[in-house]
Every structure is written in structure tokens, then in C-alpha cells.
Enzyme design. Structure first.
Site, PDB file in Angstrom:
ATOM      1  N   LYS A  27       0.841  -1.212   0.000  1.00  0.00           N
ATOM      2  CA  LYS A  27       0.000   0.000   0.000  1.00  0.00           C
ATOM      3  C   LYS A  27       0.876   1.261   0.000  1.00  0.00           C
ATOM      4  O   LYS A  27       0.656   2.179  -0.787  1.00  0.00           O
ATOM      5  CB  LYS A  27      -0.919  -0.010   1.229  1.00  0.00           C
ATOM      6  CG  LYS A  27      -1.891   1.152   1.263  1.00  0.00           C
ATOM      7  CD  LYS A  27      -2.730   1.149   2.512  1.00  0.00           C
ATOM      8  CE  LYS A  27      -1.940   1.641   3.685  1.00  0.00           C
ATOM      9  NZ  LYS A  27      -2.695   1.824   4.910  1.00  0.00           N
ATOM     10  N   ASP A  83      -6.505   1.228   0.970  1.00  0.00           N
ATOM     11  CA  ASP A  83      -6.534   1.429   2.428  1.00  0.00           C
ATOM     12  C   ASP A  83      -7.919   1.037   2.936  1.00  0.00           C
ATOM     13  O   ASP A  83      -8.749   0.505   2.196  1.00  0.00           O
ATOM     14  CB  ASP A  83      -6.158   2.884   2.791  1.00  0.00           C
ATOM     15  CG  ASP A  83      -7.296   3.850   2.461  1.00  0.00           C
ATOM     16  OD1 ASP A  83      -8.265   3.454   1.761  1.00  0.00           O
ATOM     17  OD2 ASP A  83      -7.231   4.998   2.913  1.00  0.00           O
TER      18      ASP A  83
END
Ligand code: SF4
Length: 220
Positions: A121, A139
Site C-alpha cells: 500500500k 486502504d
């Protein structure tokens, strides 16, 4: 699941709602963004933005951060959650930037995830926001919104959410869509109180329809 076409219809509506969606971590260069994203794990962007000006004033380059002791770094980030581990990680990250990448933030996902404190991420945020390289960072907001709208399967892993979004959205829109999904999740389709009753996507959202049924039942 929403088709490719319906997914883009939903996302176009989000673009209209949040035309100003953008990354909210303040930074002046890829190094600052990389460190800010590492610090933002399990913390708010607001708390990171409060701390980073003093952090980068004290340690403006990877060399400065690598040379600092963890005890010198901690007071600069003490207002951010998990600060002790994060101080160790950002120091180690700066050291590796120098040892392995000539003091520069690398521009591939493979190289980025080799750095301490950097997962997929974080790497995707840096690729998209520091270098304009298409990537979708998943997220908590991106995952929740994608699942509520059934853009992806409810039991999809984070990686499967990312892969589904990449399949359904044209590559040149990945970075914009990533920011838009975050704004939509942070300010409209929130975890606890999604605003289904005023949502322009209600007609294509099974989760919203279910919630409205329960809401109306409770009222009657
Ligand atoms: Fe989120 Fe509700 Fe809108 Fe669905 S209808 S996208 S659950 S706010």
C-alpha cells in the site's frame, strides 16, 4: 458484482462529488512523502502533517535521518501512534535508501517494498503521488467502499480488491480514483454512518438499499 461499466458510472459520480480529491499528506519531495506514508500507518494524515514539518526541518535528507539516533527521532514524532517502531523504521529506511539506492527513493514497487516499514500500500501511494506512476493503494476506505458497492467480492483480500479495481478502471484513472475513493469513504460513505439517504449512488448500491430498508423499518 458491479460490471465494469457500472463501476465506472459509480466512480464518475464520486468524481463529481469530490473533484478536489487529492493526497492529504504534506510533502515537498519523494523522500518526504515516503517517510510521511510510513508514519501514517494506523494514524491519521492530520496527526502526521502536524509532526512532519519539524521532523523534516531537523532531518531534511535521507543522510540526515540515517545519521540520527532513534532517541533523536522519537521526540519529533511522539504525537503519532506507534512512534517507537516508526522511528526505528524510518531510520532504517533512510539507511537503506543510501546503501542500496544512492540516497534516492526508488521508482519500482519491488524496490520500494524492500525498504523497512514499506508494504504494497505504501509503495503504491509513493508510486502514484511522488512519481505519477499508475497504482491503486487499497486502504481501509478504498476496501470498504469497493465492498459496499460490490465493485469487488465481499470476502476479497486487500490484494484482490486492488486487482479487481485495476481490471475495472482504466490505468490512466488509477491514481485519481484512489484519491476519490478515499475522499468518498472518509467524508461520505463513512465506516459508522454512511450517508445513504442522500447518496447519489443509492440506486446501484445493495449495501445502501439494505441499510435504508432497516432504517425505514426502525422508523415505522
Ligand atoms: Fe455508501 Fe450508502 Fe452510498 Fe452505498 S448508498 S455507497 S453504502 S453511502
Amino acid at each position: 458484482m458491479l460490471s465494469k461499466q457500472k463501476t465506472m458510472e459509480a466512480i464518475e459520480k464520486m468524481y463529481q462529488m469530490f473533484p478536489e480529491a487529492h493526497g492529504e499528506l504534506q510533502h515537498n519531495n519523494p523522500y518526504e512523502l515516503l517517510i510521511a506514508v510510513i508514519l501514517s500507518a494506523q494514524a491519521t494524515d492530520v496527526s502526521v502533517n502536524k509532526a512532519t514539518p519539524a521532523l523534516f526541518e531537523a532531518f531534511p535528507t535521507p543522510e540526515d535521518l540515517a545519521a540520527a539516533s532513534v532517541e533523536e527521532i522519537i521526540p519529533k514524532i511522539k504525537t503519532i501512534g506507534l512512534y517507537r517502531n516508526k522511528a526505528k523504521n524510518i531510520k532504517a529506511c533512510a539507511q537503506q535508501l543510501i546503501e542500496n539506492f544512492g540516497g534516492q527513493v526508488p521508482t519500482t514497487r519491488e524496490a520500494l517494498v524492500s525498504l523497512p516499514g514499506v508494504g504494497r500500500k505504501t509503495a503504491n501511494v509513493v508510486l502514484g503521488d511522488a512519481f505519477g506512476i499508475p497504482a491503486i493503494a487499497v486502504d481501509t476506505h478504498v476496501e470498504r467502499v469497493s465492498k459496499r458497492l460490490r465493485i469487488c467480492k465481499l470476502n476479497a483480500s486487500v490484494l484482490e480488491v486492488e486487482e479487481t479495481l485495476m481490471r475495472k478502471i482504466p490505468e490512466d484513472l488509477w491514481v485519481k480514483t484512489h484519491h476519490t475513493l478515499i475522499f468518498f469513504g472518509r467524508y461520505h460513505c463513512t465506516a459508522r454512518n454512511p450517508r445513504c439517504e442522500v447518496c447519489p449512488l443509492l440506486d446501484m448500491c445493495q449495501e445502501g438499499k439494505n441499510r435504508m430498508k432497516l432504517h425505514n423499518k426502525a422508523k415505522s
